[in-house]
Design an enzyme around this catalytic site. Structure first.
Site, PDB file in Angstrom:
ATOM      1  N   PRO A   2       0.822  -1.208   0.000  1.00 58.94           N
ATOM      2  CA  PRO A   2       0.000   0.000   0.000  1.00 58.94           C
ATOM      3  C   PRO A   2       0.856   1.259   0.000  1.00 58.94           C
ATOM      4  O   PRO A   2       1.671   1.467   0.884  1.00 58.94           O
ATOM      5  CB  PRO A   2      -0.800  -0.105   1.307  1.00 58.94           C
ATOM      6  N   GLU A   3       0.673   2.083  -0.996  1.00 63.32           N
ATOM      7  CA  GLU A   3       1.241   3.426  -0.976  1.00 63.32           C
ATOM      8  C   GLU A   3       0.103   4.383  -0.646  1.00 63.32           C
ATOM      9  O   GLU A   3      -1.002   3.958  -0.341  1.00 63.32           O
ATOM     10  CB  GLU A   3       1.901   3.743  -2.317  1.00 63.32           C
ATOM     11  N   HIS A  96      -1.520 -15.234   9.475  1.00 60.12           N
ATOM     12  CA  HIS A  96      -1.091 -13.828   9.513  1.00 60.12           C
ATOM     13  C   HIS A  96      -2.230 -12.847   9.794  1.00 60.12           C
ATOM     14  O   HIS A  96      -2.078 -11.654   9.591  1.00 60.12           O
ATOM     15  CB  HIS A  96      -0.367 -13.406   8.231  1.00 60.12           C
ATOM     16  N   ARG A 115       4.281 -10.034   6.166  1.00 62.61           N
ATOM     17  CA  ARG A 115       5.679  -9.651   6.391  1.00 62.61           C
ATOM     18  C   ARG A 115       5.891  -8.897   7.696  1.00 62.61           C
ATOM     19  O   ARG A 115       7.028  -8.661   8.092  1.00 62.61           O
ATOM     20  CB  ARG A 115       6.196  -8.827   5.206  1.00 62.61           C
TER      21      ARG A 115
END
Length: 277
Positions: A2-3, A96, A115
């Site tokens: 995500p930017e 996750h 991550r």
DNA sequence: CAACCGCCCTGGGAGC
DNA sequence: TGCTCCCAGGGCGGTT
């Protein structure tokens, strides 16, 4: 990954599901994100109301109101691979799924991050401005605070490649690898060019292209890459419109010469040697 | 101080 | 098929 446009899209997607709900509970299954998830959330959040969601750079800011204080902020950064979904309680957990925020509307705000580069922070009874993670951040790119003149002055007497400069948060927030690559392509500026050689005219052009590419991506609902999904689970549609990022060795859309790839600060940069000077 | 570089983390893809 | 290697990359923290 995500930017800024993705974070903005997530914010807009979440708002109607979240605004003015009351948090019943929080379940932290994996506290080891970039920084430990504050355990105080387990006592601070229950019975508090989420009154709004705003954004600073790539940080989502959830305004939390409880009986003692009106100015608490739950801060969520999605890092590289984080996502937030609003799910029904019977949706099975996936690997996750690190944090669940259980709401009084029979929904769960579920944080997922393979991550674990993301972060969850708690700012009690204060604003973001003096916080260590926020006080040195540069201006928001989609406001009038970002101008060519501002960057021109900020870059004076510095010597580093322009791509590194615009990806540095203290200069301007929210311009990650994808949109830095795209904006430099459209502004016809070589990503390796040192900032002290960039003219005011070029800065103005670059700022225009940064705003354009970010706005367009928001319109398209964010760029779909491996890890990004809307908060309702539908992908965005921007990837097919990328002109340079991810198009190494493919023909430049303007001059049809093959695009070049280099690495800058460990990131891939794709650019056109012919068009970008 | 500015600039640079390595590190955190996991999944997915390429190559053998 | 399974192994190894590499890549994605924002942001921090240590080094030059």
């Amino acid at each position: 990954m995500p930017e800024l446009p993705e974070v903005e899209t997530i914010k807009r997607g979440l708002l109607p599901h979240i605004k003015n709900t009351v948090i019943k509970n929080i379940i932290i299954r994996q506290p080891a994100l970039r920084w430990p998830v504050p355990s105080i959330l387990k006592t601070a959040l229950p019975n508090s109301k989420i009154t709004d969601i705003t954004r600073r750079g790539k940080y989502l800011l959830f305004k939390i109101k409880n009986t003692d204080s009106n100015n608490n902020l739950l801060v969520i950064h999605l890092g590289m691979s984080g996502s937030l979904r609003v799910v029904d309680p019977d949706i099975p957990l996936k690997k996750h799924d690190h944090v669940d925020i259980i709401l009084d509307n029979n929904k769960i705000l579920r944080y997922h991050d393979p991550r674990r580069f993301g972060a969850i922070l708690w700012i009690e009874n204060g604003s973001v401005d003096n916080h260590i993670r926020f006080k040195d951040l540069g201006p928001e790119p989609l406001t009038d605070n970002l101008t060519g003149e501002y960057l021109f002055n900020k870059a004076k007497n510095k010597k580093l490649p322009i791509k590194n400069f615009i990806m540095t948060n203290s200069n301007v927030v929210g311009v990650g690898n994808i949109y830095a690559t795209e904006a430099l392509f459209y502004a016809k500026i070589n990503p390796l060019k040192s900032v002290d050689l960039i003219t005011l005219k070029e800065w103005n052009k670059l700022v225009l292209e940064i705003k354009k590419v970010l706005e367009k991506a928001i319109e398209c609902g964010g760029t779909t890459l491996k890890d990004f999904m809307h908060s309702d689970g539908k992908p965005g549609y921007f990837k097919q419109q990328l002109a340079a990022y991810g198009r190494a060795d493919k023909p430049c859309i303007k001059c049809h010469n093959a695009l070049s790839t280099i690495r800058q600060q460990g990131r891939a940069t794709v650019y056109c040697e012919h068009c970008q000077k």
